[in-house]
Design an enzyme around this catalytic site. Structure first.
Site, mmCIF file in Angstrom:
data_model
loop_
_atom_site.group_PDB
_atom_site.id
_atom_site.type_symbol
_atom_site.label_atom_id
_atom_site.label_comp_id
_atom_site.label_asym_id
_atom_site.label_seq_id
_atom_site.Cartn_x
_atom_site.Cartn_y
_atom_site.Cartn_z
ATOM 1 N N GLY A 53 -5.041 -5.009 7.284
ATOM 2 C CA GLY A 53 -6.137 -4.054 7.341
ATOM 3 C C GLY A 53 -7.183 -4.346 8.395
ATOM 4 O O GLY A 53 -7.694 -3.429 9.051
ATOM 5 N N THR B 96 0.842 -1.201 0.000
ATOM 6 C CA THR B 96 0.000 0.000 0.000
ATOM 7 C C THR B 96 0.871 1.242 0.000
ATOM 8 O O THR B 96 1.991 1.210 0.479
ATOM 9 C CB THR B 96 -0.862 -0.073 1.280
ATOM 10 N N ARG C 108 -14.260 -7.218 -0.201
ATOM 11 C CA ARG C 108 -13.548 -6.923 1.048
ATOM 12 C C ARG C 108 -13.009 -5.483 1.017
ATOM 13 O O ARG C 108 -12.426 -5.041 0.043
ATOM 14 C CB ARG C 108 -12.403 -7.912 1.222
ATOM 15 N N VAL C 109 -13.202 -4.762 2.101
ATOM 16 C CA VAL C 109 -12.655 -3.410 2.215
ATOM 17 C C VAL C 109 -11.718 -3.393 3.416
ATOM 18 O O VAL C 109 -12.078 -3.870 4.502
ATOM 19 C CB VAL C 109 -13.779 -2.367 2.401
#
Ligand code: ASP
Length: 386
Positions: free
Chosen positions: A300, A246, A274-275
């Site tokens: 996450g 990321t 998915r978040v």
């Protein structure tokens, strides 16, 4: 920065079916989609060692927090996770990572040099990383379990706590700019899925087809994850194998206003829909002038459960901690107890900067007031905070 308006909706992942079918026939792998993400690569998805004992690994911060640098005006990260190792990294590869991070810093610097605000600076820096296929954001984003790409991004302004984010976009070249548009052009904070894709296109952001995001390294990482997911593995092993990479940026401008932004493809082999933490204000991104601008990278789900970046801010505001101690406490002391690792870049209004990480590696770079750009890509360049 904005490009030609092409507001038509693009078909959703039309290319994936033949590719997926071919891969399934060739490898017989796609029957083994796990209930969670299952492939962790190196910074660009290359095969990685296990990360057992990473807190004790070289470069993992231990001991008392101490700022990484002072007089910082802008910083970027290119993800936490498995480290690049000096002995396995060719000079070309090392240069590519350092150049990618430095280019992003320069893109943000250009904005600040001409008097631009911190929001514009972090947007420019993150766009540069999104356009660089080495990083897991924009081009080079990782694959979902069904061989697609779903991207998340957010931005936050420290002066008034304004924020914008997109989740699960599939056709936006630069999700961070879509996040900024949500912040500036809507009464909302977070748009998701097709609505977010359409919103971005309608506001003139460049739409792309799914194959735009494709890279061989990320495809190989997905295939490796599928292969591994055939056997029974513990949740900890699954977490260890998740790909990171990321990107994010933090900045303070001439008014000393802070901003932060984060952008990601998420985790390799994540379930569609998915978040993660990256588009969630207070988890992956936070900016408040009186405390901190922070952009996180890591597992996450744990950053969401631990409200990672908001907790850094709260420890400063209500706990009287400085930026380095607060970031260290969250990243190194709290989040690993929830079962996840990662890193954060954190900057306060005075220019005090730190980048603590509980993961083995954490790629980052920063710019100081005198114009110096420092890049850090190996664990021994991010030494323990003693
Ligand atoms: N935090 C990101 C996510 O869980 C992954 C990463 O930082 O690389 O989606």
């Amino acid at each position: 920065m904005r490009t030609r308006p092409r507001p038509r909706r693009l078909a959703s992942r039309p290319w994936t079916l033949p590719v997926l079918a071919a891969a399934a026939v060739a490898a017989g792998l796609l029957t083994a989609v796990p209930h969670g993400p299952a492939a962790r690569g190196g910074p660009d998805g290359a095969a990685a060692d296990g990360a057992a004992g990473r807190l004790a690994a070289a470069g993992a911060p231990q001991g008392k927090a101490r700022p990484d640098a002072r007089g910082v005006v802008l910083a970027v990260h290119g993800g936490a996770g498995t480290a690049l190792r000096r002995d396995e990294t060719s000079p070309e590869r090392e240069k590519a990572y350092r150049d990618g991070l430095a280019d992003a810093v320069r893109a943000g610097k250009k904005v600040l040099d001409r008097g631009g605000d911190s929001v514009s600076a972090v947007e420019a820096a993150v766009r540069s990383l999104e356009d660089n296929p080495l990083f897991n954001a924009g081009k080079g984003a990782v694959f979902t379990a069904d061989a697609g790409h779903e991207l998340d991004a957010s931005v936050m302004r420290g002066s008034d706590l304004a924020a914008g984010a997109v989740a699960g976009v599939r056709h936006v070249r630069n999700p961070v700019s879509a996040a900024r548009l949500v912040m500036e052009k809507t009464p909302h904070v977070l748009l998701s899925g097709e609505g977010a894709d359409d919103f971005a296109a309608a506001h003139g952001l460049e739409p792309v087809t799914q194959d735009y995001y494709w890279t061989q390294a990320r495809w190989d990482a997905l295939m490796a994850a599928k292969k591994k997911s055939g056997g029974a593995r513990s949740a900890a092993t699954l977490a260890d194998e998740q790909a990171k990479g990321t990107v994010g940026a933090v900045a303070r401008d001439e008014k000393r206003d802070l901003a932060a932004a984060t952008s990601t493809g998420g985790l390799t082999n994540k379930l569609s829909g998915r978040v993660g933490d990256s588009p969630v204000v207070g988890a992956g991104t936070y900016a408040k002038n009186s405390t901190v601008a922070a952009s996180a990278t890591g597992d996450g789900e744990v950053f969401l459960r631990g409200a990672a970046t908001a907790t850094i801010s709260n420890l400063m505001e209500f706990g009287g901690k400085d930026v380095a101690s607060a970031a260290y406490e969250v990243l190194v002391e709290r989040l690993p107890k929830l079962g996840g690792d990662g890193g954060v870049i954190a900057l306060d209004r005075k220019g005090t900067f730190d980048a603590p990480h509980s993961s083995e590696g954490m790629l980052h770079a920063y710019l100081t007031e005198d114009g110096t750009i420092v890049t850090k890509i190996f664990p021994d360049e991010t030494p323990p905070n003693t």
